[in-house]
Motif scaffolding. Structure first.
Motif, short mmCIF file in Angstrom:
data_model
loop_
_atom_site.label_atom_id
_atom_site.label_comp_id
_atom_site.label_asym_id
_atom_site.label_seq_id
_atom_site.Cartn_x
_atom_site.Cartn_y
_atom_site.Cartn_z
N ILE A 1 9.83 -6.48 131.01
CA ILE A 1 8.48 -6.94 130.69
C ILE A 1 7.50 -5.98 131.38
CG2 ILE A 1 6.81 -8.81 130.96
CD1 ILE A 1 9.23 -10.73 131.07
N THR B 1 -2.15 -6.79 128.27
CA THR B 1 -1.25 -7.56 127.40
C THR B 1 0.19 -7.22 127.76
OG1 THR B 1 -2.89 -7.52 125.63
CG2 THR B 1 -0.62 -8.02 125.01
N TRP C 1 4.13 -6.78 127.20
CA TRP C 1 5.08 -6.39 126.16
C TRP C 1 6.48 -6.62 126.69
CZ3 TRP C 1 4.38 -3.16 121.56
CH2 TRP C 1 3.05 -3.09 121.15
N ILE C 2 7.42 -6.82 125.75
CA ILE C 2 8.82 -6.94 126.13
C ILE C 2 9.59 -5.79 125.51
CG2 ILE C 2 8.77 -9.43 126.49
CD1 ILE C 2 10.01 -9.78 123.70
N SER D 1 5.00 -6.78 121.36
CA SER D 1 3.89 -7.37 122.10
C SER D 1 4.06 -8.88 122.14
CB SER D 1 2.56 -7.02 121.45
OG SER D 1 1.50 -7.73 122.08
N THR D 2 3.71 -9.47 123.29
CA THR D 2 3.73 -10.93 123.40
C THR D 2 2.39 -11.52 122.99
OG1 THR D 2 2.98 -10.92 125.69
CG2 THR D 2 5.37 -10.83 125.30
N HIS D 3 1.37 -10.68 122.85
CA HIS D 3 -0.01 -11.09 122.53
C HIS D 3 -0.54 -12.04 123.60
CE1 HIS D 3 0.31 -9.14 118.66
NE2 HIS D 3 1.42 -9.80 118.44
N SER D 4 -0.05 -11.87 124.82
CA SER D 4 -0.45 -12.74 125.92
C SER D 4 -0.42 -11.96 127.23
CB SER D 4 0.52 -13.93 125.99
OG SER D 4 0.28 -14.70 127.14
N VAL E 1 5.12 -16.70 129.15
CA VAL E 1 5.21 -16.48 127.69
C VAL E 1 6.09 -15.26 127.43
CG1 VAL E 1 3.91 -15.85 125.62
CG2 VAL E 1 3.03 -17.60 127.16
N ALA E 2 5.86 -14.21 128.19
CA ALA E 2 6.64 -12.98 128.01
C ALA E 2 8.11 -13.22 128.32
CB ALA E 2 6.09 -11.86 128.90
N LYS F 1 9.70 -15.18 125.42
CA LYS F 1 9.94 -14.34 124.24
C LYS F 1 11.10 -13.38 124.46
CE LYS F 1 5.59 -14.70 121.90
NZ LYS F 1 4.72 -14.09 120.94
N ARG G 1 14.64 -13.21 122.29
CA ARG G 1 15.19 -11.99 121.68
C ARG G 1 16.60 -11.70 122.18
NH1 ARG G 1 12.74 -11.81 117.22
NH2 ARG G 1 10.52 -11.75 117.45
#
Length: 186
Positions: A2, A10, A12-13, A25-28, A33-34, A37, A41
């Motif tokens: 992450i 923002t 990303w993973i 992108s996690t959009h967060s 949240v990341a 997500k 995955r």
């Protein structure tokens, strides 16, 4: 993994599978949240599900078949009329608007079983080979990723033609051939 990206931070993973690495992108900006997500995955990877990017999810079977048509038009393939007949059967079964990424091995097996009832094994194998080629052309042109290409079933073809001559028929054939050819045929 992450990581933050951009001015807004923002998250990303990033994860790796057999076909290479993926980033999303996690959009967060929320770490929880990341993490969720990324767990989703990795869980999908462990279940054997393939990751297909959003852009590839919108590609239809019609898009694949159009790319295949353009590929053969560019090369001047003379057998395209026969290929067009074959891909018409594929399009009729799945529908031109079918999402290309939804065509998976089980759907291809179902297609093969359905076609084997009305077509010879070699015809079914040819149709599947053209669909496989359509996926390969789509990968080369960037429509889909290699991860979106499903494995294809193998169709065994056992239609070897056997022609035998009786001694009398062979003698008649050899007698009708010109001398130079007769020597080779004997």
């Amino acid at each position: 993994r992450i990581y933050a990206r951009g001015k807004r931070g923002t998250l990303w993973i990033s994860w790796h599978v057999d076909d290479g690495g993926h980033r999303l992108s996690t959009h967060s900006r929320d770490q929880r949240v990341a993490e969720r997500k990324l767990r989703e995955r990795l869980g999908a990877k462990d279940r054997g599900e393939r990751y297909v990017p959003q852009t590839a999810r919108r590609v239809t079977l019609g898009d694949l078949l159009d790319a295949l048509r353009d590929h053969h038009a560019l090369r001047g393939t003379k057998s395209w009329p026969r290929m067009r007949q074959a891909v018409a059967h594929v399009a009729e079964h799945f529908g031109r608007e079918a999402c290309a990424t939804k065509i998976v091995y089980s759907a291809l097996e179902a297609y093969a079983k359905a076609r084997m009832g009305v077509a010879r094994p070699a015809t079914t194998r040819f149709e599947l080979a053209l669909l496989s080629q359509a996926f390969k052309v789509a990968v080369r042109s960037g429509l889909v990723t290699a991860a979106a290409v499903p494995p294809f079933p193998t169709i065994a073809v056992r239609n070897v033609r056997e022609v035998t001559f009786t001694d009398k028929e062979l003698a008649a054939l050899l007698g009708a051939l010109p001398s130079p050819v007769r020597a080779v045929a004997e």
